[in-house]
Design a protein around this motif. Structure first.
Motif, PDB file in Angstrom:
ATOM      1  N   ARG A  44       0.837  -1.212   0.000  1.00 22.12           N
ATOM      2  CA  ARG A  44       0.000   0.000   0.000  1.00 22.12           C
ATOM      3  C   ARG A  44       0.867   1.255   0.000  1.00 22.12           C
ATOM      4  O   ARG A  44       1.827   1.358   0.760  1.00 22.12           O
ATOM      5  CB  ARG A  44      -0.908   0.005   1.226  1.00 22.12           C
ATOM      6  N   LYS A 302     -18.636  -3.724  13.215  1.00 23.79           N
ATOM      7  CA  LYS A 302     -18.699  -3.884  11.752  1.00 23.79           C
ATOM      8  C   LYS A 302     -18.470  -2.541  11.050  1.00 23.79           C
ATOM      9  O   LYS A 302     -18.612  -1.482  11.665  1.00 23.79           O
ATOM     10  CB  LYS A 302     -20.080  -4.420  11.355  1.00 23.79           C
ATOM     11  N   PRO A 305     -20.891  -0.310   5.081  1.00 22.78           N
ATOM     12  CA  PRO A 305     -20.558  -0.534   3.674  1.00 22.78           C
ATOM     13  C   PRO A 305     -20.855   0.707   2.832  1.00 22.78           C
ATOM     14  O   PRO A 305     -21.834   1.417   3.077  1.00 22.78           O
ATOM     15  CB  PRO A 305     -21.485  -1.691   3.243  1.00 22.78           C
ATOM     16  N   GLY A 306     -19.969   0.973   1.874  1.00 23.91           N
ATOM     17  CA  GLY A 306     -20.195   2.128   0.991  1.00 23.91           C
ATOM     18  C   GLY A 306     -19.543   3.402   1.505  1.00 23.91           C
ATOM     19  O   GLY A 306     -19.634   4.440   0.856  1.00 23.91           O
ATOM     20  N   LEU A 350     -19.011   8.994  11.319  1.00 25.40           N
ATOM     21  CA  LEU A 350     -17.671   8.408  11.116  1.00 25.40           C
ATOM     22  C   LEU A 350     -16.547   9.395  11.440  1.00 25.40           C
ATOM     23  O   LEU A 350     -15.467   8.990  11.875  1.00 25.40           O
ATOM     24  CB  LEU A 350     -17.514   7.905   9.672  1.00 25.40           C
ATOM     25  N   ASP A 366     -19.875   2.592  -4.267  1.00 28.66           N
ATOM     26  CA  ASP A 366     -20.838   1.511  -4.044  1.00 28.66           C
ATOM     27  C   ASP A 366     -22.047   1.905  -3.208  1.00 28.66           C
ATOM     28  O   ASP A 366     -22.996   1.124  -3.081  1.00 28.66           O
ATOM     29  CB  ASP A 366     -20.133   0.340  -3.334  1.00 28.66           C
TER      30      ASP A 366
END
Ligand code: CMX
Length: 432
Positions: A44, A302, A305-306, A350, A366
């Motif tokens: 990376r 978790k 997603p996205g 977030l 996504d």
């Protein structure tokens, strides 16, 4: 395909001149240092490849050539293929010329359908796409000409021939996979009057000739076409082709990488997340409900997603393009409404959650696409990665054509053992 071929030749000349002048400044100049962390961490952030089809800027997102996502998102995938290969948009008559050229090359061989029909009924559609392409490898023009003996400078021309043959058959193949895997197995014939994406939309047999669905498929195939050279699928495809394995092998290999849950499979996870919110709160869902759901998901360890990205540090412009489509055609859809609510609450959560460890709290490509596909009746989530794959094949083809045209050698980085690393650090008195 004289215009495309001529423009690729010009692009190759320009790129070669740039490389010559870079080399003239010294081939031994250092571009990037390699740390132990990078060697053990998926390389990376290590600058070790050149890719001239596209690049991703952390703040302005995907560029193809020098064009931003906003510049190219309303174009046809055929024009994007031209842009990827040449660095410029084609003239207005290109689309007609390209359609005629591809029409001459359509027709998935009967043996490919036999292979796909012989597979177990629950085979993943990505396996079918990869196998479908590989089954046609015997048709490779590059392989045939290479066996006859051709100059290295000619490789890219036959790679382009293979690319055009694959692209011509791709909508038929991808739609056929959908019909065999999820439908009654009856194939809908290719329509020579439709564009590339319009044909795929039509042959899927989901929304008849609904132009809005064709528009969505067009947008989807444009937005997923390429993402630099270091992502798993593009890099795999390039490595395989660098061994002069032809484009059929290289595309199939790239698709196998794309099939992974850390790569192309992520988009179906986003839709599942949206559907869970719908299942929990129904159509009366509020922003507070969505906020609570996001927080509970994070508290259970978790990811959302996205959201988040390895390179981007802003909202992915491809997400913005999908939202624009949704605002125009899907405002009343329950999934799209939840996707919008998630966008309204998730970044702020977030930003601060767990000390703000998420490097990028903004949505990626996504986060909304699945809800749009579902709105038009595409309810087979396993198929979403096939659409991604059809689009990404444009990038695989362009990257390999340019690499062959620039005479790039076989890719072969050096690997070392743990023992070598220990010795190297000791001998060079390097401490962390
Ligand atoms: N939700 C919760 N936590 C997240 C998060 C998210 N959406 N995104 C990142 N984090 C966490 C990481 O898990 C990591 O936690 P640990 O330190 O405990 O391991 C921390 O934040 C730092 O990660 P990062 O540097 O921000 O992100 P990475 O570059 O490691 O990973 C990505 C990028 C996309 C894998 C990650 O953001 C993620 O898992 N997102 C959700 C899945 C997703 O949307 N995938 C689609 C990616 C599309 C694309 O690549 O194009």
């Amino acid at each position: 395909m004289s215009i495309l071929k001529e423009e690729i030749r010009l692009n190759l000349n320009n790129l070669q001149n740039e490389i010559d002048s870079i080399f003239a400044q010294g081939k031994s100049a250092v571009l990037s240092e390699v740390t132990v962390g990078q060697v053990y961490g998926g390389m990376r952030g290590l600058t070790a490849l050149v890719c001239n089809t596209s690049y991703v800027d952390p703040y302005s997102g995907l560029h193809i050539g020098e064009y931003t996502t906003e510049d190219f998102s309303s174009r046809y995938p055929e024009e994007i293929f031209f842009l990827l290969c040449t660095g410029k948009f084609p003239e207005s008559d290109f689309l007609d010329e390209f359609r005629i050229e591809l029409n001459k090359r359509t027709g998935v061989p009967e043996y490919t359908w036999d292979v796909l029909r012989a597979l177990p009924k629950d085979t993943h559609p990505m396996t079918m796409l990869s196998l479908g392409i590989l089954s046609m490898e015997n048709e490779s023009i590059f392989k045939r000409e290479y066996q006859k003996g051709i100059a290295k400078t000619e490789y890219w021309k036959y790679t382009l021939e293979d690319a055009l043959n694959v692209l011509a058959k791709l909508p038929e193949l991808a739609a056929g996979i959908y019909r065999i895997r999820f439908g009654d197995g009856e194939l809908i014939p290719h329509n020579p009057n439709l564009d590339w994406a319009g044909n795929l939309a039509n042959m899927l047999g989901i929304s008849g000739t609904d132009e809005k669905f064709a528009k969505l498929i067009r947008l989807y195939l444009v937005l997923h076409c390429d993402h630099e050279g270091g992502n798993v699928s593009a890099f795999t495809s390039r490595v395989v082709n660098s061994a002069l394995s032809d484009l059929y092998y290289a595309i199939s290999a790239g698709l196998n990488g794309l099939a992974g849950p850390l790569h192309g499979l992520a988009n179906q996870e986003c839709l599942k997340f949206i559907l869970k919110i719908h299942e929990r709160y129904g159509v009366a869902v509020t922003l507070d409900n969505v906020k609570n759901f996001v927080l509970k998901t994070l508290d259970s360890g978790k990811v959302i997603p996205g959201y988040g990205h390895a390179v981007l540090r802003v909202t992915d412009p491809r997400f913005t393009a999908f939202m624009k489509f949704g605002d125009e055609y899907c405002q009343e859809n329950y999934c799209f409404k939840i996707a919008k609510m998630l966008f309204a609450v998730t970044p702020n959560i977030l930003k601060t959650y767990n000390g703000g460890k998420v490097a990028n709290p903004w949505p990626n490509v996504d986060a909304a696409s699945g809800s749009l596909l579902l709105k038009f009746g595409m309810d087979q989530f396993d198929y979403y990665t096939v659409l991604f794959g059809v689009s990404r094949i444009l990038g695989f083809c362009a990257q390999n054509i340019l690499a062959q045209g620039l005479g790039q050698p076989i890719i072969r980085p050096k690997s070392v053992t743990n023992k070598w690393v220990v010795e190297h650090l000791k001998n060079n008195k390097i401490n962390a």
